[in-house]
Structure formats: structure tokens, C-alpha cells
Write a protein that holds these residues in place. Structure first.
Motif, short mmCIF file in Angstrom:
data_model
loop_
_atom_site.label_atom_id
_atom_site.label_comp_id
_atom_site.label_asym_id
_atom_site.label_seq_id
_atom_site.Cartn_x
_atom_site.Cartn_y
_atom_site.Cartn_z
N ALA A 297 0.84 -1.21 0.00
CA ALA A 297 0.00 0.00 0.00
C ALA A 297 0.87 1.25 0.00
CB ALA A 297 -0.92 -0.02 1.22
N MET A 298 1.96 1.24 0.76
CA MET A 298 2.86 2.39 0.78
C MET A 298 3.51 2.61 -0.58
SD MET A 298 4.76 1.97 4.47
CE MET A 298 5.82 3.36 4.18
N ARG A 299 3.88 1.52 -1.22
CA ARG A 299 4.51 1.62 -2.54
C ARG A 299 3.53 2.23 -3.55
NH1 ARG A 299 5.96 -0.83 -7.47
NH2 ARG A 299 8.20 -1.18 -7.72
N ASN A 300 2.31 1.78 -3.52
CA ASN A 300 1.29 2.33 -4.42
C ASN A 300 1.08 3.82 -4.17
OD1 ASN A 300 0.88 -0.19 -5.59
ND2 ASN A 300 -0.81 -0.72 -4.21
N ALA A 301 1.14 4.22 -2.90
CA ALA A 301 0.97 5.63 -2.56
C ALA A 301 2.17 6.45 -3.03
CB ALA A 301 0.78 5.79 -1.05
N LEU A 302 3.36 5.85 -2.98
CA LEU A 302 4.58 6.57 -3.36
C LEU A 302 4.65 6.87 -4.86
CD1 LEU A 302 7.20 4.75 -1.10
CD2 LEU A 302 6.57 7.17 -0.98
N VAL A 303 4.00 6.07 -5.67
CA VAL A 303 4.04 6.32 -7.11
C VAL A 303 2.95 7.30 -7.54
CG1 VAL A 303 5.06 4.07 -7.58
CG2 VAL A 303 2.58 4.33 -7.69
N SER A 304 2.19 7.80 -6.57
CA SER A 304 1.19 8.82 -6.87
C SER A 304 1.88 10.18 -7.08
CB SER A 304 0.15 8.91 -5.75
OG SER A 304 0.76 9.35 -4.55
N LYS A 305 1.10 11.24 -7.26
CA LYS A 305 1.67 12.53 -7.66
C LYS A 305 2.59 13.16 -6.62
CE LYS A 305 -1.70 13.86 -11.15
NZ LYS A 305 -2.69 14.89 -11.57
N GLN A 306 2.12 13.31 -5.40
CA GLN A 306 2.90 14.00 -4.38
C GLN A 306 2.85 13.28 -3.03
OE1 GLN A 306 1.37 18.21 -5.02
NE2 GLN A 306 3.56 18.61 -4.83
N PRO A 307 3.52 12.15 -2.92
CA PRO A 307 3.53 11.43 -1.64
C PRO A 307 4.43 12.15 -0.63
CG PRO A 307 4.98 10.35 -3.19
CD PRO A 307 4.28 11.44 -3.96
N PRO A 308 4.15 12.01 0.66
CA PRO A 308 5.01 12.66 1.67
C PRO A 308 6.40 12.01 1.70
CG PRO A 308 3.38 11.24 2.71
CD PRO A 308 3.01 11.31 1.26
N LEU A 309 7.42 12.83 1.90
CA LEU A 309 8.79 12.34 1.85
C LEU A 309 9.09 11.36 2.99
CD1 LEU A 309 11.17 12.72 -0.03
CD2 LEU A 309 11.96 14.59 1.41
N TRP A 310 8.50 11.58 4.18
CA TRP A 310 8.74 10.69 5.30
C TRP A 310 8.28 9.27 4.98
CZ3 TRP A 310 4.74 7.90 7.20
CH2 TRP A 310 3.43 8.40 7.00
N GLN A 311 7.25 9.16 4.16
CA GLN A 311 6.74 7.85 3.78
C GLN A 311 7.74 7.10 2.91
OE1 GLN A 311 2.52 7.72 2.80
NE2 GLN A 311 2.94 6.23 1.19
N PHE A 312 8.44 7.85 2.06
CA PHE A 312 9.49 7.24 1.23
C PHE A 312 10.62 6.70 2.11
CE2 PHE A 312 13.70 7.88 -0.72
CZ PHE A 312 13.63 6.91 -1.72
N HIS A 313 11.06 7.48 3.09
CA HIS A 313 12.14 7.03 3.97
C HIS A 313 11.72 5.80 4.77
CE1 HIS A 313 14.93 10.26 3.16
NE2 HIS A 313 13.98 11.15 3.33
N LEU A 314 10.48 5.77 5.21
CA LEU A 314 9.99 4.62 5.97
C LEU A 314 9.90 3.38 5.08
CD1 LEU A 314 8.90 3.52 8.64
CD2 LEU A 314 6.62 4.32 7.97
N TYR A 315 9.44 3.57 3.86
CA TYR A 315 9.35 2.45 2.92
C TYR A 315 10.74 1.90 2.60
CZ TYR A 315 8.49 -0.32 -1.24
OH TYR A 315 8.44 -1.35 -2.16
N LYS A 316 11.67 2.80 2.39
CA LYS A 316 13.05 2.41 2.07
C LYS A 316 13.66 1.58 3.20
CE LYS A 316 17.39 4.77 0.80
NZ LYS A 316 17.98 6.13 0.61
#
Length: 327
Positions: A297-316
Motif C-alpha cells: 500500500a505504501m509503494r502504491n501511494a509513493l508512485v502517486s503525484k505528491q507522496p510525503p517524503l517521510w513515507q518514502f524514507h519509511l518504505y526504504k
């Protein structure tokens, strides 16, 4: 009339002295700068002819400089990109090498170094551009066997893509003062110069065939063998416009690379240090479970237009921890 003649009499010697002073400065610069350089550009499906044009223009202005520019197509599949880059061969001292298969990010740089004719090597990634008028002169005048010039991001997309926002958030860490405080950890392969002797003795580790961390291993090799890495203010411009999906896929590939070389890169990666910290705090299992449940679900959200940057770091972080084998 006599006053005008006197002014002219005073002005002419002053102008001559000024020209002599400028010429003496130029001679000092040319006397101390490196007299030969091979500029090496690995590329894959990227049109880098404008980059080569600018580098060739700057090099040709330095009359005493012996130089060349080599672009290596590392198994590129985009025929239009290859054809566009073929114009490089029409510029004096420049050549394009087309490899039939992909060697990988480390091996292609070693290949370029082996084809270089001059004693100093300047590596530049093909997706960079040059805006500094004295970019090349800054490197040629720099001291040290390994010199890194830095980079900064340009051309904000609308809306800003995830890669742009990630790079912009890390901009302060790339400032010269910050780089000087951590010379090995701040090293990147996108814009650095090294002597041919150093690169023959300490080449890129060709086990790094996939995306990510080949430069980190090279920096560790320099550190282990006490090869100083100098830092200067000679940044290239990075137009980091790419789709969020492409950036996520590259990040996942980089995390797999980091996991594969985890033992060797343990003291060079801040992300691995963070993983160790979560283990000490007994948070690793909850984080793995969280990623297992919500990672998709986080990955799907990250490929959207403007996901929050903290979410990218958490996913990584979660992605890396999910592929690590831990009890």
C-alpha cells in the motif's frame, strides 16, 4: 589640451601594467594546472551530446591543455540516443564507443579508464549538465589524487516529482563545508577526477553490476588505503526529473545491492547504522511486520503525484529490513 595629453600618458602605462598583471596571473594558473585530462562519460540510453559540447568548448579555450572526451554506450538500446550521441565523433578530440552489451555501473567506468590516453581522468555521469564557465579549470587547478566536485539539482518539475523532493531535502548535506567534514562518506562518482595511477591501483569493484553503492565501495577502498579525497566547489547540474515509479524501482534495486554487500559497507552506510539502532531498541521485528502488512500500500501511494517524503524514507527502511535475514 596639455591636461588631456597628460591623462592619456598616465592611462596608457597603467593599461599596460594591468595587462601585464592579468597575463602574469594567467601564466601562474596555467603553470600550476594539470596539462592533460581524459573526460570519461558512461551512458545508457541517454543523449549527452550537449554535455560533451560544453566540455569540449571549455577544454578548447585552454590552449596548453591536452585533452579528450570519451563517451561509452553501455549496451544502450535506444537507437535514437545512440544516433544523437554519434555527433560526438564530429568534435575534435571526442569519440563515442558503442558496446554491444551492458557491462554494469562499475565495469563500464573501469573500461573507460582503460581506454583513456591521458594521466588524469574526469568521470561525469551522462545525465549531468555544466553551468559553471570555469568548471573544467576548477578541476585542473585542484590539488589531490582524487577530487570530488559535488552536484546540485535543477529544473523543478510541476508538480515536483519524488526524486526532486528527495534530492532537494538532502541539498545541505552536499554543501562543500559538509563534504569536507566527511570526505569519504560524501564522495560520489557522478563528478570526480582521479589520477590514472590511482584508478589502475584501485579500480571500481566490478561485483557491483546493479544499481547503487559502487561509489561507496570505491570510497571505502580509498579510505582503507589512505588515498585522500579532496573536495572542491565545482558542481554539475542534475536534472532529476523522472517518474516516481522509476525512482522507487531504482531505490529497491539499490537496497538489494546494499543488502548483498552489507558486511563490507557496514561502516559506510547511514541506513545500515539506522537498522542496527532499531535492532538495539528491539524495533526491528515490529518494523518488518509493519512493512509486510502495509508495504504494498505504501509503494502504491509513493508512485502517486505528491507522496510525503517521510513515507518514502519509511518504505526504504522497511524494504531493506524485509530482505535481510534476521532471527
Amino acid at each position: 589640451m596639455a591636461k588631456h595629453v597628460m591623462k592619456l600618458f598616465i592611462f596608457i602605462p597603467f593599461k599596460n601594467y594591468l595587462l601585464l598583471f592579468i597575463n602574469s596571473i594567467k601564466k601562474r594558473i596555467f603553470a600550476t594546472m594539470k596539462q592533460e585530462i581524459s573526460i570519461l562519460i558512461p551512458t545508457y540510453n541517454h543523449r549527452c551530446f550537449p554535455l560533451v559540447e560544453e566540455l569540449a568548448r571549455q577544454a578548447s579555450l585552454l590552449e596548453t591543455l591536452r585533452w579528450e572526451i570519451i563517451v561509452a554506450e553501455d549496451g544502450s538500446t535506444d537507437k535514437r540516443a545512440i544516433e544523437t550521441n554519434a555527433q560526438i565523433n564530429s568534435i575534435a578530440h571526442c569519440r563515442q564507443l558503442v558496446l554491444p552489451s551492458n557491462l554494469g555501473r562499475a565495469a563500464i567506468r573501469n573500461y573507460l579508464a582503460s581506454r583513456a590516453r591521458h594521466s588524469w581522468l574526469l568521470f561525469i555521469d551522462s545525465d549531468m549538465s555544466i553551468s559553471l564557465e570555469d568548471y573544467l579549470l576548477r578541476f585542473l587547478s585542484a590539488k589531490g589524487e582524487v577530487v570530488y566536485g559535488g552536484y546540485h539539482v535543477t529544473k523543478k518539475s510541476n508538480p515536483p516529482c519524488l526524486r526532486y523532493r528527495y534530492e532537494r531535502a538532502a541539498e545541505r548535506s552536499r554543501e562543500l563545508s559538509r563534504r569536507l567534514s566527511r570526505p569519504y562518506h560524501a564522495f560520489r562518482a557522478c563528478n570526480f577526477m582521479a589520477s590514472g595511477e590511482v584508478m589502475r591501483r584501485y579500480p571500481f569493484d566490478e561485483r557491483f553490476s546493479h544499481y547503487g553503492f559502487e561509489e561507496t565501495m570505491l570510497a571505502k577502498t580509498f579510505m582503507r588505503h589512505h588515498v585522500p579525497v579532496s573536495h572542491i566547489d565545482a558542481p554539475v547540474d542534475f536534472d532529476c526529473q523522472e517518474s516516481n515509479l522509476s525512482f522507487i524501482e531504482k531505490t529497491e534495486e539499490a537496497m538489494r545491492t546494499l543488502h548483498h554487500f552489507e558486511t563490507e559497507l557496514a561502516d559506510m552506510s547511514t541506513l545500515l547504522a539506522l537498522v542496527r539502532r532499531t535492532e538495539r531498541l528491539h524495533l526491528s521485528r515490529p518494523l518488518r511486520f509493519f512493512h509486510h502488512c502495509l508495504g504494498t500500500a505504501m509503494r502504491n501511494a509513493l508512485v502517486s503525484k505528491q507522496p510525503p517524503l517521510w513515507q518514502f524514507h519509511l518504505y526504504k527502511l522497511g524494504y531493506l529490513m524485509s530482505i535481510q535475514k534476521r532471527p
